[in-house]
Design a protein around this motif. Structure first.
Motif, mmCIF file in Angstrom:
data_model
loop_
_atom_site.group_PDB
_atom_site.id
_atom_site.type_symbol
_atom_site.label_atom_id
_atom_site.label_comp_id
_atom_site.label_asym_id
_atom_site.label_seq_id
_atom_site.Cartn_x
_atom_site.Cartn_y
_atom_site.Cartn_z
ATOM 1 N N PHE A 38 0.823 -1.210 0.000
ATOM 2 C CA PHE A 38 0.000 0.000 0.000
ATOM 3 C C PHE A 38 0.856 1.259 0.000
ATOM 4 O O PHE A 38 0.530 2.246 -0.669
ATOM 5 C CB PHE A 38 -0.953 0.014 1.207
ATOM 6 N N LEU A 39 1.952 1.260 0.740
ATOM 7 C CA LEU A 39 2.825 2.435 0.794
ATOM 8 C C LEU A 39 3.450 2.736 -0.558
ATOM 9 O O LEU A 39 3.554 3.901 -0.957
ATOM 10 C CB LEU A 39 3.922 2.228 1.845
ATOM 11 N N MET A 40 3.847 1.696 -1.288
ATOM 12 C CA MET A 40 4.436 1.925 -2.611
ATOM 13 C C MET A 40 3.410 2.528 -3.565
ATOM 14 O O MET A 40 3.723 3.443 -4.323
ATOM 15 C CB MET A 40 5.027 0.634 -3.174
ATOM 16 N N VAL A 41 2.190 2.037 -3.522
ATOM 17 C CA VAL A 41 1.151 2.589 -4.390
ATOM 18 C C VAL A 41 0.839 4.028 -3.992
ATOM 19 O O VAL A 41 0.669 4.899 -4.850
ATOM 20 C CB VAL A 41 -0.114 1.709 -4.364
ATOM 21 N N ALA A 42 0.785 4.294 -2.699
ATOM 22 C CA ALA A 42 0.516 5.656 -2.235
ATOM 23 C C ALA A 42 1.598 6.610 -2.722
ATOM 24 O O ALA A 42 1.305 7.746 -3.118
ATOM 25 C CB ALA A 42 0.412 5.690 -0.706
ATOM 26 N N ALA A 43 2.849 6.168 -2.723
ATOM 27 C CA ALA A 43 3.951 7.018 -3.180
ATOM 28 C C ALA A 43 3.834 7.340 -4.664
ATOM 29 O O ALA A 43 4.231 8.411 -5.111
ATOM 30 C CB ALA A 43 5.288 6.341 -2.899
ATOM 31 N N SER A 44 3.264 6.426 -5.436
ATOM 32 C CA SER A 44 3.169 6.637 -6.881
ATOM 33 C C SER A 44 1.994 7.521 -7.276
ATOM 34 O O SER A 44 1.939 8.025 -8.381
ATOM 35 C CB SER A 44 3.041 5.295 -7.606
ATOM 36 N N VAL A 79 8.936 7.391 1.834
ATOM 37 C CA VAL A 79 8.328 6.145 2.320
ATOM 38 C C VAL A 79 9.418 5.138 2.688
ATOM 39 O O VAL A 79 9.385 4.524 3.757
ATOM 40 C CB VAL A 79 7.362 5.547 1.267
ATOM 41 N N LEU A 80 10.402 4.978 1.808
ATOM 42 C CA LEU A 80 11.474 4.021 2.074
ATOM 43 C C LEU A 80 12.256 4.400 3.334
ATOM 44 O O LEU A 80 12.624 3.534 4.128
ATOM 45 C CB LEU A 80 12.412 3.920 0.871
ATOM 46 N N ASP A 81 12.495 5.687 3.516
ATOM 47 C CA ASP A 81 13.210 6.126 4.722
ATOM 48 C C ASP A 81 12.426 5.803 5.979
ATOM 49 O O ASP A 81 13.005 5.522 7.025
ATOM 50 C CB ASP A 81 13.514 7.619 4.662
ATOM 51 N N GLY A 82 11.104 5.827 5.879
ATOM 52 C CA GLY A 82 10.279 5.452 7.019
ATOM 53 C C GLY A 82 10.353 3.966 7.333
ATOM 54 O O GLY A 82 10.108 3.551 8.459
ATOM 55 N N LEU A 83 10.715 3.166 6.336
ATOM 56 C CA LEU A 83 10.832 1.716 6.515
ATOM 57 C C LEU A 83 12.252 1.286 6.864
ATOM 58 O O LEU A 83 12.461 0.223 7.427
ATOM 59 C CB LEU A 83 10.415 0.999 5.224
ATOM 60 N N ARG A 84 13.208 2.122 6.528
ATOM 61 C CA ARG A 84 14.623 1.737 6.615
ATOM 62 C C ARG A 84 15.168 1.783 8.038
ATOM 63 O O ARG A 84 14.824 2.661 8.823
ATOM 64 C CB ARG A 84 15.447 2.688 5.760
ATOM 65 N N ARG A 85 16.026 0.817 8.290
ATOM 66 C CA ARG A 85 16.796 0.820 9.518
ATOM 67 C C ARG A 85 18.262 0.788 9.108
ATOM 68 O O ARG A 85 18.597 0.061 8.190
ATOM 69 C CB ARG A 85 16.460 -0.414 10.348
ATOM 70 N N PRO A 86 19.139 1.541 9.625
ATOM 71 C CA PRO A 86 18.988 2.425 10.766
ATOM 72 C C PRO A 86 18.613 3.852 10.427
ATOM 73 O O PRO A 86 18.157 4.577 11.295
ATOM 74 C CB PRO A 86 20.371 2.378 11.421
ATOM 75 N N GLY A 87 18.792 4.333 9.187
ATOM 76 C CA GLY A 87 18.493 5.740 8.943
ATOM 77 C C GLY A 87 18.200 6.059 7.493
ATOM 78 O O GLY A 87 18.281 5.193 6.622
ATOM 79 N N PRO A 88 17.845 7.314 7.229
ATOM 80 C CA PRO A 88 17.400 7.730 5.893
ATOM 81 C C PRO A 88 18.539 7.931 4.896
ATOM 82 O O PRO A 88 19.693 8.060 5.265
ATOM 83 C CB PRO A 88 16.674 9.053 6.164
ATOM 84 N N ALA A 89 18.137 8.001 3.624
ATOM 85 C CA ALA A 89 19.037 8.305 2.512
ATOM 86 C C ALA A 89 18.688 9.691 1.977
ATOM 87 O O ALA A 89 17.592 10.193 2.233
ATOM 88 C CB ALA A 89 18.868 7.250 1.415
ATOM 89 N N PRO A 90 19.585 10.347 1.205
ATOM 90 C CA PRO A 90 19.276 11.671 0.654
ATOM 91 C C PRO A 90 18.123 11.607 -0.341
ATOM 92 O O PRO A 90 17.969 10.625 -1.061
ATOM 93 C CB PRO A 90 20.567 12.091 -0.047
ATOM 94 N N LEU A 91 17.314 12.659 -0.385
ATOM 95 C CA LEU A 91 16.187 12.728 -1.321
ATOM 96 C C LEU A 91 16.650 13.066 -2.727
ATOM 97 O O LEU A 91 17.585 13.841 -2.913
ATOM 98 C CB LEU A 91 15.188 13.799 -0.875
ATOM 99 N N SER A 92 15.947 12.517 -3.730
ATOM 100 C CA SER A 92 16.234 12.837 -5.128
ATOM 101 C C SER A 92 15.192 13.819 -5.642
ATOM 102 O O SER A 92 14.164 14.032 -5.016
ATOM 103 C CB SER A 92 16.215 11.567 -5.966
ATOM 104 N N GLY A 93 15.441 14.389 -6.803
ATOM 105 C CA GLY A 93 14.468 15.263 -7.450
ATOM 106 C C GLY A 93 14.333 16.607 -6.772
ATOM 107 O O GLY A 93 15.124 16.985 -5.916
ATOM 108 N N GLU A 94 13.320 17.362 -7.201
ATOM 109 C CA GLU A 94 13.052 18.692 -6.668
ATOM 110 C C GLU A 94 11.822 18.656 -5.788
ATOM 111 O O GLU A 94 10.899 17.891 -6.039
ATOM 112 C CB GLU A 94 12.744 19.658 -7.813
ATOM 113 N N PRO A 95 11.775 19.507 -4.751
ATOM 114 C CA PRO A 95 10.561 19.551 -3.930
ATOM 115 C C PRO A 95 9.429 20.230 -4.705
ATOM 116 O O PRO A 95 9.663 20.942 -5.669
ATOM 117 C CB PRO A 95 10.990 20.381 -2.717
#
Length: 120
Positions: free
Chosen positions: A70-76, A99-115
């Motif tokens: 569900f999270l992957m579909v929501a992200a798309s 979404v992936l950063d919310g699932l990842r352990r131990p921490g987040p990765a840098p964001l891609s693209g533009e806000p």
């Protein structure tokens, strides 16, 4: 599953899946749900990838594979506008990374693209 790093394998699958889903969604609706038989196989792949990443300690264990689907579909699911904001370039990639950063352990990765930005 071929990637020796469970998290890298899962994230590569997630980005490929969302990219393909966004491209095929309209086609599938027009053709009368021809992708239906592949759903069971796709569910198995997601379950296997999630469980593998969880066993390796790379993904939180309180999220189920069904949550992840569900999270992957929501992200798309991004339109070009929301609340008077215009989606950034590759907005779905930013959404998925969050979404992936919310699932990842131990921490987040840098964001891609533009806000996102205010729509003209």
């Amino acid at each position: 599953m071929a990637d020796p790093d469970p998290w890298a394998g899962f994230t590569a699958f997630a980005f490929s899946y969302i990219r393909l889903r966004n491209e095929l969604c309209d086609v599938n609706q027009r053709l009368g749900d021809v992708l239906g038989p592949s759903r069971a196989e796709l569910r198995d792949r997601i379950r296997n990838l999630v469980e593998r990443a969880q066993r390796a300690g790379a993904m939180r264990t309180d999220a189920t594979w069904e949550d992840v689907a569900f999270l992957m579909v929501a992200a798309s699911s991004t339109g070009p506008h929301t609340l008077g904001l215009r989606a950034g370039a590759r907005q779905w990639e930013r959404n998925l990374q969050i979404v992936l950063d919310g699932l990842r352990r131990p921490g987040p990765a840098p964001l891609s693209g533009e806000p996102p930005a205010l729509a003209p």
